[in-house]
Design an enzyme around this catalytic site. Structure first.
Site, short mmCIF file in Angstrom:
data_model
loop_
_atom_site.label_atom_id
_atom_site.label_comp_id
_atom_site.label_asym_id
_atom_site.label_seq_id
_atom_site.Cartn_x
_atom_site.Cartn_y
_atom_site.Cartn_z
N GLN A 102 0.84 -1.19 0.00
CA GLN A 102 0.00 0.00 0.00
C GLN A 102 0.88 1.24 0.00
O GLN A 102 0.38 2.36 -0.05
CB GLN A 102 -0.88 0.01 1.26
CG GLN A 102 -1.78 -1.20 1.38
CD GLN A 102 -2.33 -1.33 2.80
OE1 GLN A 102 -3.31 -0.70 3.17
NE2 GLN A 102 -1.68 -2.15 3.61
N ASN A 103 2.18 1.03 0.08
CA ASN A 103 3.09 2.18 0.18
C ASN A 103 3.33 2.80 -1.19
O ASN A 103 3.28 2.13 -2.22
CB ASN A 103 4.42 1.75 0.80
CG ASN A 103 4.24 1.29 2.22
OD1 ASN A 103 3.17 1.50 2.82
ND2 ASN A 103 5.24 0.63 2.78
N HIS A 120 -1.54 1.49 -4.30
CA HIS A 120 -1.94 2.90 -4.15
C HIS A 120 -1.11 3.87 -4.97
O HIS A 120 -1.09 5.06 -4.69
CB HIS A 120 -1.91 3.27 -2.65
CG HIS A 120 -2.96 2.55 -1.84
ND1 HIS A 120 -2.95 2.50 -0.46
CD2 HIS A 120 -4.05 1.84 -2.23
CE1 HIS A 120 -3.99 1.78 -0.03
NE2 HIS A 120 -4.66 1.37 -1.08
N CYS A 128 -1.40 14.02 -15.28
CA CYS A 128 -2.30 15.13 -15.58
C CYS A 128 -3.73 14.73 -15.25
O CYS A 128 -4.13 13.59 -15.46
CB CYS A 128 -2.18 15.47 -17.06
SG CYS A 128 -3.37 16.72 -17.59
N CYS A 151 -0.91 20.06 -21.72
CA CYS A 151 -2.20 20.72 -21.93
C CYS A 151 -2.49 21.85 -20.94
O CYS A 151 -3.52 22.51 -21.05
CB CYS A 151 -3.33 19.68 -21.87
SG CYS A 151 -3.74 19.15 -20.20
N SER A 190 -2.15 -1.14 9.34
CA SER A 190 -3.27 -1.15 10.29
C SER A 190 -4.43 -1.99 9.72
O SER A 190 -5.34 -2.35 10.45
CB SER A 190 -3.74 0.27 10.58
OG SER A 190 -4.05 0.93 9.37
N ASN A 214 3.86 -6.53 13.43
CA ASN A 214 3.40 -5.16 13.68
C ASN A 214 3.78 -4.80 15.11
O ASN A 214 3.78 -5.67 15.98
CB ASN A 214 1.87 -5.06 13.48
CG ASN A 214 1.40 -3.63 13.28
OD1 ASN A 214 1.72 -2.74 14.06
ND2 ASN A 214 0.63 -3.41 12.22
N ALA A 232 9.33 -4.19 12.28
CA ALA A 232 9.58 -4.96 11.07
C ALA A 232 11.07 -5.10 10.78
O ALA A 232 11.54 -6.16 10.36
CB ALA A 232 8.86 -4.31 9.88
P1 OAD Z 1 -1.19 3.08 8.87
O1 OAD Z 1 -0.52 4.36 9.25
O2 OAD Z 1 -2.66 3.02 8.94
O3 OAD Z 1 -0.63 1.91 9.76
C1 OAD Z 1 0.73 1.72 9.99
C2 OAD Z 1 0.90 0.45 10.79
O4 OAD Z 1 2.28 0.20 10.96
C3 OAD Z 1 0.28 0.51 12.20
O5 OAD Z 1 -0.50 -0.68 12.39
C4 OAD Z 1 1.50 0.53 13.13
O6 OAD Z 1 1.25 -0.16 14.33
C5 OAD Z 1 2.52 -0.20 12.30
N1 OAD Z 1 3.93 0.14 12.55
C6 OAD Z 1 4.49 1.33 12.84
N2 OAD Z 1 5.81 1.26 12.92
C7 OAD Z 1 6.15 -0.03 12.68
C8 OAD Z 1 7.38 -0.76 12.62
N3 OAD Z 1 8.57 -0.18 12.80
N4 OAD Z 1 7.31 -2.10 12.35
C9 OAD Z 1 6.12 -2.72 12.15
N5 OAD Z 1 4.94 -2.08 12.20
C10 OAD Z 1 4.93 -0.76 12.46
O7 OAD Z 1 -0.63 2.72 7.41
P2 OAD Z 1 -1.26 1.70 6.33
O8 OAD Z 1 -1.85 0.52 6.97
O9 OAD Z 1 -0.21 1.50 5.31
O10 OAD Z 1 -3.90 5.01 1.62
O11 OAD Z 1 -2.40 2.60 5.73
C11 OAD Z 1 -3.15 2.12 4.65
C12 OAD Z 1 -3.52 3.23 3.72
O12 OAD Z 1 -4.20 4.29 4.42
C13 OAD Z 1 -2.36 3.94 3.07
O13 OAD Z 1 -1.87 3.27 1.94
C14 OAD Z 1 -2.96 5.24 2.68
C15 OAD Z 1 -3.59 5.55 4.01
O14 OAD Z 1 -4.44 6.57 4.09
C16 OAD Z 1 -4.22 5.95 0.73
O15 OAD Z 1 -3.70 7.06 0.77
C17 OAD Z 1 -5.25 5.54 -0.26
ZN ZN Z 2 -2.38 17.33 -19.56
#
Ligand code: OAD
Ligand code: ZN
Length: 249
Positions: A102-103, A120, A128, A151, A190, A214, A232
């Site tokens: 998702q990164n 994502h 654009c 454009c 998360s 996590n 991690a």
């Molecule tokens: P979150 O910020 O929701 O969650 C990050 C997770 O990483 C949490 O569960 C933390 O406990 C965990 N965490 C933090 N540090 C860590 C470490 N050193 N080792 C292991 N775990 C750790 O991020 P995402 O789950 O990636 O989407 O969020 C999902 C999506 O929501 C993103 O891709 C983005 C966001 O809004 C869009 O923008 C569409």
């Molecule tokens: Zn354009």
């Protein structure tokens, strides 16, 4: 004990025939890239959900772009950490078949992972809003909001916002791997954002093993067969070490 769980995870991984991974912002936390939720998830006083939307961009493209310039600045300076490197090693060993992330920071690819599905999008590209122009960038735009060189419309980051669909090709290849998987490593997410959060659930439902790493419990911890509550960048290299030890016997 974490040590036993590391060994258990390594053994489960070696028993699997088709291991995949789902990663989130937590894998890049140790590279200095802020996560979305939790304490460091705020920018000025905004939440990701208030900025990463098409509505926010229509209302105030400059504000949204300022947030992205800040994030791009961090990402372009960031380096892969031991978590990214361990995942690349697992793929190199032929064990990890593909990584779904998702990164939007591109750090898995920089660490050497080859099969990376970006659900994502990427902060390393802009596109654009009207003509289909797309470009790889290696620094944040100097002026915001930037304009399309073809454009003159607005350029936007080539990422997926809340309320937008995941690119079809990314989703269909994610599903191909998910349906083949008999084990999944879920790292640093998360697991509250759909449809990415369905991926471990599908693997589990089909009888596969869910191994989660996590620092705190997530929305999918209750389905995890093995939950390693550790950073991690600590846990993944240890798992790879045990795997190397087991296969060299
Ligand atoms: P979150 O910020 O929701 O969650 C990050 C997770 O990483 C949490 O569960 C933390 O406990 C965990 N965490 C933090 N540090 C860590 C470490 N050193 N080792 C292991 N775990 C750790 O991020 P995402 O789950 O990636 O989407 O969020 C999902 C999506 O929501 C993103 O891709 C983005 C966001 O809004 C869009 O923008 C569409
Ligand atoms: Zn354009």
């Amino acid at each position: 004990m974490v040590k036993d769980l590391i060994r258990e995870a390594a053994e489960a991984i070696l028993r699997s025939k088709y291991l995949i991974a789902l990663t989130g912002a937590g894998v890049s936390a140790e590279s200095g890239v802020p996560t979305f939720r939790g304490r460091d998830g705020l920018w000025r006083r905004f939440r990701a959900e208030e900025l990463a939307t098409p509505e926010a961009f229509r209302r105030n493209p400059k504000l949204v772009w300022e947030w992205y310039v800040w994030r791009m600045g961090i990402v372009f300076r960031a380096k892969p950490n031991p978590a990214h490197e361990a995942l690349a090693k697992l793929e190199g060993l032929g064990i990890l078949k593909c990584l779904i992330t998702q990164n939007v920071d591109g750090l898995h690819q920089l660490a050497g992972s080859k099969c990376v599905i970006e659900l994502h999008g990427s902060l390393r590209r802009v596109r654009c809003v009207s003509c289909g122009f797309r470009e790889v960038i290696n620094e944040p735009p100097k002026e915001v909001p930037p304009k399309c060189p073809k454009c003159g419309s607005l350029l936007r980051p080539d990422v997926v916002w809340f309320g937008e669909a995941i690119p079809e090709d990314a989703w269909s290849s994610a599903m191909e791997h998910t349906y083949r998987a008999d084990a999944i490593l879920v790292v640093g997410t998360s697991a509250v954002v759909a449809p990415a959060s369905y991926i471990p659930r599908i693997v589990k439902y089909r009888g596969g093993k869910v191994i989660e790493i996590n620092v705190s419990e997530s929305a999918i911890t209750y389905i995890a067969d093995i939950f390693i509550k550790e950073r991690a960048g600590e846990a993944l290299p240890k798992i790879v070490d045990v795997i190397n030890e087991l296969i060299s016997r």
